[in-house]
Scaffold this motif. Structure first.
Motif, short mmCIF file in Angstrom:
data_model
loop_
_atom_site.label_atom_id
_atom_site.label_comp_id
_atom_site.label_asym_id
_atom_site.label_seq_id
_atom_site.Cartn_x
_atom_site.Cartn_y
_atom_site.Cartn_z
N UNK A 1 -53.17 -53.04 -49.29
CA UNK A 1 -52.15 -52.52 -50.20
C UNK A 1 -50.94 -52.09 -49.39
N UNK A 2 -49.80 -51.85 -50.10
CA UNK A 2 -48.60 -51.35 -49.45
C UNK A 2 -47.91 -50.35 -50.37
N UNK A 3 -47.06 -49.50 -49.76
CA UNK A 3 -46.37 -48.46 -50.50
C UNK A 3 -45.15 -48.04 -49.70
N UNK A 4 -43.95 -48.01 -50.33
CA UNK A 4 -42.73 -47.55 -49.67
C UNK A 4 -42.44 -46.13 -50.15
N UNK A 5 -42.36 -45.17 -49.22
CA UNK A 5 -42.13 -43.78 -49.59
C UNK A 5 -40.64 -43.46 -49.49
N UNK A 6 -40.27 -42.24 -49.92
CA UNK A 6 -38.86 -41.88 -50.07
C UNK A 6 -38.06 -41.94 -48.78
N UNK A 7 -38.67 -41.67 -47.63
CA UNK A 7 -37.91 -41.67 -46.37
C UNK A 7 -37.77 -43.07 -45.77
N UNK A 8 -38.21 -44.10 -46.49
CA UNK A 8 -38.08 -45.46 -45.99
C UNK A 8 -39.27 -45.97 -45.21
N UNK A 9 -40.30 -45.14 -45.04
CA UNK A 9 -41.49 -45.58 -44.33
C UNK A 9 -42.30 -46.54 -45.21
N UNK A 10 -42.70 -47.65 -44.62
CA UNK A 10 -43.56 -48.60 -45.32
C UNK A 10 -45.01 -48.30 -44.93
N UNK A 11 -45.80 -47.86 -45.90
CA UNK A 11 -47.21 -47.57 -45.65
C UNK A 11 -48.05 -48.78 -46.05
N UNK A 12 -48.94 -49.19 -45.14
CA UNK A 12 -49.79 -50.35 -45.38
C UNK A 12 -51.24 -49.94 -45.17
N UNK A 13 -52.10 -50.29 -46.13
CA UNK A 13 -53.53 -50.03 -45.96
C UNK A 13 -54.16 -51.24 -45.29
N UNK A 14 -54.66 -51.02 -44.07
CA UNK A 14 -55.21 -52.11 -43.27
C UNK A 14 -56.73 -51.96 -43.19
N UNK A 15 -57.43 -53.11 -43.03
CA UNK A 15 -58.88 -53.11 -42.91
C UNK A 15 -59.33 -53.74 -41.61
N UNK A 16 -60.45 -53.27 -41.07
CA UNK A 16 -60.89 -53.77 -39.77
C UNK A 16 -61.49 -55.17 -39.86
N UNK A 17 -62.26 -55.47 -40.92
CA UNK A 17 -62.97 -56.75 -41.01
C UNK A 17 -62.59 -57.45 -42.31
N UNK A 18 -62.28 -58.74 -42.21
CA UNK A 18 -61.92 -59.52 -43.40
C UNK A 18 -63.15 -59.82 -44.23
N UNK A 19 -63.04 -59.76 -45.55
CA UNK A 19 -64.18 -60.13 -46.40
C UNK A 19 -64.44 -61.63 -46.35
N UNK B 1 -48.58 -58.55 -53.57
CA UNK B 1 -48.06 -57.26 -54.05
C UNK B 1 -46.66 -57.07 -53.50
N UNK B 2 -45.88 -56.19 -54.15
CA UNK B 2 -44.57 -55.84 -53.62
C UNK B 2 -44.18 -54.44 -54.07
N UNK B 3 -43.23 -53.85 -53.32
CA UNK B 3 -42.71 -52.52 -53.62
C UNK B 3 -41.25 -52.49 -53.16
N UNK B 4 -40.52 -51.41 -53.53
CA UNK B 4 -39.10 -51.32 -53.22
C UNK B 4 -38.77 -49.97 -52.60
N UNK B 5 -37.75 -49.95 -51.75
CA UNK B 5 -37.26 -48.72 -51.13
C UNK B 5 -36.22 -49.03 -50.08
N UNK B 6 -35.46 -48.01 -49.69
CA UNK B 6 -34.43 -48.18 -48.66
C UNK B 6 -35.11 -48.11 -47.29
N UNK B 7 -35.53 -49.24 -46.79
CA UNK B 7 -36.30 -49.27 -45.54
C UNK B 7 -35.43 -49.34 -44.30
N UNK B 8 -34.15 -49.76 -44.43
CA UNK B 8 -33.29 -49.87 -43.24
C UNK B 8 -32.20 -48.80 -43.19
N UNK B 9 -32.21 -47.85 -44.13
CA UNK B 9 -31.29 -46.73 -44.09
C UNK B 9 -29.85 -47.06 -44.40
N UNK B 10 -29.58 -48.15 -45.12
CA UNK B 10 -28.19 -48.52 -45.43
C UNK B 10 -27.74 -47.99 -46.78
#
Length: 401
Positions: free
Chosen positions: A212-230, A152-161
């Motif tokens: 999953x992942x998601x880049x929000x407007x303020x540059x934060x990269x949100x990642x959905x993490x799981x405790x146990x691998x399938x 998966x991929x997403x886009x956003x200004x993550x480094x504030x440039x």
């Protein structure tokens, strides 16, 4: 005074102005203007008086000092006018288009999936052990063994440039799983894809999976993490999931929001056991044979079990009869084996089932044993792993009485 004397004085006064007054520090233009305005109304009367004072004072004294061997000493500036410092004028602003050097545009880091798959990239190192290539490698669009799979991929200004970057979820495919990481990519001035840094990666402990992942407007990269691998009998839906946020801190990403640890997984650590008494079949009035088998199921785990799945491996001719089957949902009389779903069983609790069976007249059983199997189920009826599966299966004897 004679005309000749007046002329001599005028000449000496002119000489005075040329020599002595040249060393006097003149007041600034602003002070002079203020002085002129203040004296404008007295100009005519003062002119005559000033001329007499000059002729009779300084000019006459200076004339007396003149001689072939004498030179005047330096004259101090006249302190009669107090002048304010002339304000320094502000520099005239120069048009921005010509004065400053133009700022180089920030490279555009928006990279499409096709562009990323076609680029040679360098990935942050995978964890120790067998892994996938990281240096100048290409990502893959599928999950072939030993490749870096772009999930998966997403886009956003993550480094504030002020420009957009690309964030990708990548897995090193090893067997049915493999380590995963979220990586941020950018472009350099030449337009080449470069690696900005790793956002988060799976670990041997937790998190073991990235969903999953998601880049929000303020540059934060949100990642959905799981405790146990399938895998290995563990379904992805049983893993606990959390959204965690990460921000660029100048040289690396750091977590800024969301939980930082997992609690006990309610679907893990299930431990169900079963016992079964013999089924004794006796002849009824209609010539059939009937009997009752007692089955006991116990939850030895630390948490509740949403459901218990019960499987009775009796031959198809041994059918479920009237009593004892109220809690056993999904029973079909003509199926072999008999399978049903039982309700929730609390931690430490035991369930007793007294199940009635019937065999039609004239039927001879081809076996005298039947498997009895009990398994923990989730809320959707899917089987959960049992930490001690040695006590999930027993055999029940079927005896003609």
């Amino acid at each position: 005074m004679s005309e000749q004397e007046t002329l001599a004085l005028a000449q000496e006064f002119a000489r005075y102005r040329r020599t002595a007054l040249a060393e006097v520090e003149a007041p600034g233009p602003a002070a002079v203007r203020r002085t002129v305005r203040g004296r404008g109304r007295r100009r005519l009367g003062v002119t005559a008086t000033t001329a007499l004072a000059l002729f009779g004072g300084s000019a006459i004294g200076y004339a007396a000092m003149t001689g072939p061997d004498q030179r005047p000493d330096p004259v101090d500036p006249t302190p009669s006018v107090s002048a304010s410092p002339t304000p320094t004028s502000s520099p005239t602003p120069t048009p921005s288009g010509t004065s400053a050097s133009p700022t180089a545009p920030v490279p555009d880091g928006r990279i499409s999936r096709a562009q990323l798959l076609g680029a040679s990239v360098t990935l942050p190192a995978w964890r120790a052990g067998p892994g996938c290539p990281t240096s100048q490698t290409r990502l893959s669009g599928d999950d072939r063994e030993g490749v870096n799979w772009l999930l998966a991929l997403d886009h956003g200004d993550v480094d504030g440039d002020g420009a957009v970057e690309t964030v990708a979820l990548v897995q090193c495919v090893l067997g049915s799983g493999g380590p995963m990481q979220v990586v941020a990519f950018d472009r350099n001035e030449a337009g080449k894809v470069v690696t900005l840094g790793r956002v988060v990666a799976t670990t041997i402990d937790m998190p073991q999976w990235l969903f999953a992942l998601d880049v929000v407007d303020d540059g934060t990269v949100r990642v959905q993490v799981g405790d146990i691998a399938p895998g290995g009998g563990w379904a992805a839906k049983w893993s606990q999931r959390q959204w965690r946020g990460y921000r660029w801190k100048g040289d690396a990403f750091a977590q800024v929001s969301g939980p930082t640890s997992f609690g006990p997984n309610p679907n893990r650590g299930m431990d169900v056991s079963v016992t079964a008494a013999d089924l004794v079949l006796t002849t009824a009035d209609d010539g059939s044979r009937t009997g009752t088998a007692t089955v006991r199921i116990r939850n030895r785990g630390a948490g509740p079990v949403a459901h218990v799945g019960l499987r009775l491996g009796v031959p198809a001719v041994v059918r479920a009869d009237v009593d004892g089957w109220e809690d056993c949902v999904g029973v079909h009389e003509s199926t072999e084996p008999i399978i049903c779903r039982l309700p929730e069983l609390a931690a430490g609790a035991e369930m007793r089932l007294d199940l009635d069976f019937r065999v039609a007249e004239g039927i001879t059983l081809r076996t005298d044993k039947a498997d009895v199997d009990a398994r923990p189920l989730d809320s959707e009826g899917d089987e959960l792993p049992d930490v001690n599966d040695t006590d999930n299966l027993v055999q029940m004897r079927m005896i003609y009485g």
